[in-house]
Scaffold this active site. Structure first.
Site, PDB file in Angstrom:
ATOM      1  N   HIS A  12      38.436  36.302  32.997  1.00 23.78           N
ATOM      2  CA  HIS A  12      39.646  36.368  33.814  1.00 23.78           C
ATOM      3  C   HIS A  12      39.799  35.119  34.674  1.00 23.78           C
ATOM      4  O   HIS A  12      38.827  34.550  35.135  1.00 23.78           O
ATOM      5  CB  HIS A  12      39.674  37.626  34.682  1.00 23.78           C
ATOM      6  CG  HIS A  12      38.379  37.944  35.351  1.00 23.78           C
ATOM      7  ND1 HIS A  12      37.296  38.453  34.670  1.00 23.78           N
ATOM      8  CD2 HIS A  12      37.983  37.845  36.638  1.00 23.78           C
ATOM      9  CE1 HIS A  12      36.301  38.655  35.502  1.00 23.78           C
ATOM     10  NE2 HIS A  12      36.693  38.282  36.716  1.00 23.78           N
ATOM     11  N   CYS A  47      30.973  47.577  43.760  1.00 24.61           N
ATOM     12  CA  CYS A  47      30.332  46.296  43.445  1.00 24.61           C
ATOM     13  C   CYS A  47      30.883  45.242  44.404  1.00 24.61           C
ATOM     14  O   CYS A  47      31.895  45.475  45.065  1.00 24.61           O
ATOM     15  CB  CYS A  47      30.583  45.900  41.993  1.00 24.61           C
ATOM     16  SG  CYS A  47      32.319  45.554  41.608  1.00 24.61           S
TER      17      CYS A  47
END
Length: 759
Positions: free
Chosen positions: A67, A170
């Site tokens: 990404h 996360c």
């Protein structure tokens, strides 16, 4: 925009025969450029490889989600490639990849990039979705499965609640947060369990667990790589506490461990609902590097932005030929003063922010206020405590102290101790008040703990500044004695050395304060005394030595680029201007990450400056300004009078530049070779890429995509591939050496513990 709308026919490919990760990235980049989704193939590929260097985007189960968030992207989209044969992507599960999703955006559409990534991460974990994607033949089939799977399934909660509950989180709050949640739900379904997983991701807390959910759960799993919020809801409950990676790939084993009662942890958290403080444990105090970096990351923008804008103020006054009677730039022109006010304000907040976020990283939001107060008392930027006692609202603490130690500062070192002390106080008071009635918990967290923490940290900082004040006074008296006994060379060496010990801390401040005193004849007050007309040698030594640390860092990243990360090299560019402007604090972020090597290397440079300035009898009548006040330098070797002459100024500038260049080059070399040696020994490990592999890969891609001079290119490609292979082997050897080094350290620690036990 729905997720399915980000898939486009022009950039969706099926059964492509590509042989490597590099070929996939190159192919997609070329197609994106051809179809007008990006402006520059080269910039786009650099952005892709930069993200890959931070951690593989191969998420497991044969899927990769590279990404990019970059201005070269014209339109947000997701490029898709279904590969004919699986390829290596250094995935988390070490399995090859055959499905690649390239998410791209320029960031102008808010969190579209992050939301798309989060959605993809969640539903791609489902086996039936993966199977459908692998059998798809066109983009419409992909859109159909997305339309079906992005519909939120309502989870009916019976009075019995859920069998399995959990929280996932996360550091980035994107991929692994949602992947772990999806996988845990899938594993629970395989066991015949109902499940509800709370995600604490970039989109905030979603699917929040209620008191009934927690009370009725049979299995509780926390899968996280950062601190969790709202743990007080689970007080007294036993949980499996693990990482997102473990949850994604070893979910069934985790459930079995819970059922067998293995590796369970009982939650004992302070009331932190919505505060983000997580569980209060002494273990967090042991993560010294993490705590310092937690403060550093928040402090860094204040240093860099403030230092650069302060440099602009100096430049404006310098260009206009301004400067006050003492040669200070940035305070004469109203325009320069406007910039100087911004820069000074930003930089004075550096230390308070540092202390605040050290405490925050340990105990959460309750530590912010006392940590910041500790930083404010370390820097004396507001004057309420340690200013002039003659002013009604100034020097209120100073009135309690002997006059000769008023106004002393402890700088960023004081902020480090203060941040830890603040966290310890919050931890202690929170534990002491842990058994408050539930009706009083709100008052406890909003009133009692903050008030007592504020008083406690203020008392601690007041106590710390007393011995520090006497230490500073003793050193000042010692330097005065050296000057009075015609030993100003030694005083110059000592001042240069001290300026580079802690770069903005108490020792640095002592040397700088002495330099300022010398300008107003405060070190040697008798005009007839030896050294009276040369005492500003100390100011010259202090300022030139203070320029060494940031310039040394910047120079080292140029001479030894491989021993620094890409992020370090980018951050170091600002140090050229900071060093030129005598902003020593530009080196602090690097010293916090590598204190021993940076500090020692800088001290060597400071000592060299002190020797050359002292022997050259270079004086300076300005207390700040860096290169912009060089015209006020003078060498008493040429003219011992108090006036400035062309010869004395020219000689003074020449000696100063010689001292600065030699000191910076030697310090940068010491630092660079030291880091290189320790990297080769496995003692030092870079926390991210140094750009070598990225550079080789970029050159390879450029050559492969250049049809001209094909024969020559093939020869160059072979050389680059050989170079890449050699470097990868070198990196592998470094990892082995580091493992061996850590193993030896652990053996030494165990032997030490054993010796203590035997005694």
């Amino acid at each position: 925009m729905e997720l399915k709308d980000l898939f486009k026919k022009e950039i969706s490919f099926f059964n492509k025969d590509l042989k490597s990760k590099e070929e996939v990235i190159s192919f997609l980049s070329e197609e994106l450029l051809k179809n007008n989704f990006i402006n520059s193939k080269e910039d786009f590929e650099k952005a892709v490889y930069k993200r890959e260097s931070e951690g593989s985007t191969g998420v497991g189960d044969g899927i990769a989600i590279p990404h990019v968030l970059n201005p070269t992207v014209k339109n947000s989209a997701i490029g898709f490639v279904k590969l004919k044969n699986k390829i290596d992507w250094q995935s988390l599960d070490d399995q090859p990849v055959d499905l690649v999703f390239m998410i791209m955006t320029n960031g102008k559409d808010g969190n579209e990039h992050l939301s798309a990534l989060a959605d993809l991460s969640g539903y791609l974990m489902k086996a039936d979705v993966q199977s459908t994607l692998r059998n798809s033949k066109n983009v419409n089939e992909i859109k159909n499965v997305l339309t079906k799977d992005t519909k939120v399934e309502k989870k009916e909660n019976s009075t019995k609640g859920y069998d399995l509950i959990g929280i996932t989180a996360c550091p980035t709050g994107i991929a692994h947060t949602y992947m772990a949640a999806e996988k845990l739900e899938e594993y629970a379904k395989q066991k015949g369990y109902t499940a509800k997983i709370e995600t604490q991701g970039r989109r905030g807390i979603e699917n929040r667990l209620t008191a009934d959910d927690i009370e009725n759960a049979k299995v509780i799993i926390f899968a996280h790589d950062k601190a969790l919020e709202g743990l007080s809801r689970f007080n007294g409950k036993q949980v499996i506490d693990t990482s997102t990676k473990e949850a994604i790939f070893k979910g069934p084993q985790l459930i079995e461990k819970f059922e067998k009662g293995e590796n369970l942890k009982t939650i004992k958290a302070a009331s932190d609902e919505g505060e983000g403080s997580g569980e209060l444990t002494l273990r967090k105090f042991l993560d010294i590097k993490g705590n310092l970096l937690g403060g550093l990351s928040r402090m860094l923008p204040f240093v860099v932005a403030g230092g650069i804008i302060l440099g602009i103020a100096f430049l404006i006054d310098f260009a206009a030929g301004n400067g006050d009677a003492k040669g200070n730039f940035g305070v004469t022109s109203p325009v320069a003063g406007w910039f100087a006010a911004i820069g000074k304000t930003s930089m004075t907040m550096m230390v308070p922010i540092f202390g605040a976020y050290i405490a925050y990283s340990i105990v959460g939001s309750q530590g912010l206020m006392p940590g910041m107060i500790a930083g404010l008392f370390s820097t004396n930027v507001m004057n309420f405590a340690y200013g002039d006692p003659k002013v009604s609202w100034s020097g209120l603490f100073a009135r309690l102290l002997p006059e000769n130690i008023r106004g002393m500062e402890s700088g960023f070192i004081g902020a480090i101790f203060g941040g830890y002390l603040a966290a310890l106080l919050v931890f202690g008071w929170s534990k002491a008040m842990n058994k408050f009635p539930k009706s009083l918990t709100g008052v406890r967290d909003i009133v009692f703990i903050p008030v007592i923490s504020l008083l406690s940290i203020s008392l601690c900082m007041f106590a710390i500044n007393i011995p520090l004040g006497y230490l500073m006074r003793s050193i000042q008296d010692g330097i005065q004695w050296l000057a009075a006994n015609n030993l100003l060379v030694l005083a110059s060496v000592l001042a240069g050395f001290m300026m580079c010990v802690d770069m903005g801390g108490p020792i640095n401040k002592i040397a700088y304060a002495l330099g300022n005193l010398s300008i107003v004849q405060g070190l040697i007050t008798d005009p007839n005394a030896t050294g009276y007309d040369q005492q500003t040698i100390i100011m010259a030594s202090a300022m030139i030595a203070g320029m060494v640390p940031p310039i040394m860092i910047a120079l080292c990243t140029v001479i030894f680029p491989k021993v620094w990360t890409i992020k370090d090299r980018d951050a170091a560019k600002a140090n050229w201007l900071m060093g030129a402007c005598f902003v020593s604090e530009g080196a602090i972020p690097f010293m916090v990450k590598d204190p021993k090597r940076v500090a020692v290397s800088a001290m060597i440079g400071g000592t060299i400056v002190g020797i050359i300035i002292g022997l050259g009898k270079v004086t300076l009548l300005a207390s700040h300004g860096g290169v912009f006040v060089f015209a006020l330098l003078s060498s008493k070797l040429v003219d011992s009078s108090t006036s400035l002459t062309g010869a004395s100024i020219g000689t003074g500038i020449g000696i100063t530049l010689t001292a600065l260049i030699i000191a910076c080059f030697i310090s940068a070399s010491v630092l660079g070779f030291w880091r290189m040696l320790d990297i080769k020994r496995g003692v030092l490990v870079l926390d991210s890429t140094n750009g070598v592999k990225d550079s080789i890969n970029a050159k390879l891609l450029k050559l492969k995509n250049n049809p001209k001079e094909k024969t020559n290119n093939e020869e160059k490609i072979l050389k680059l591939q050989s170079k890449l292979s050699s470097y990868e082997e070198y990196e592998s050897n470094l990892k082995l050496k580091n493992i061996e080094y850590l193993k030896n350290l652990e053996e030494k620690r165990q032997k030490k513990v054993q010796r203590k036990t035997n005694k």
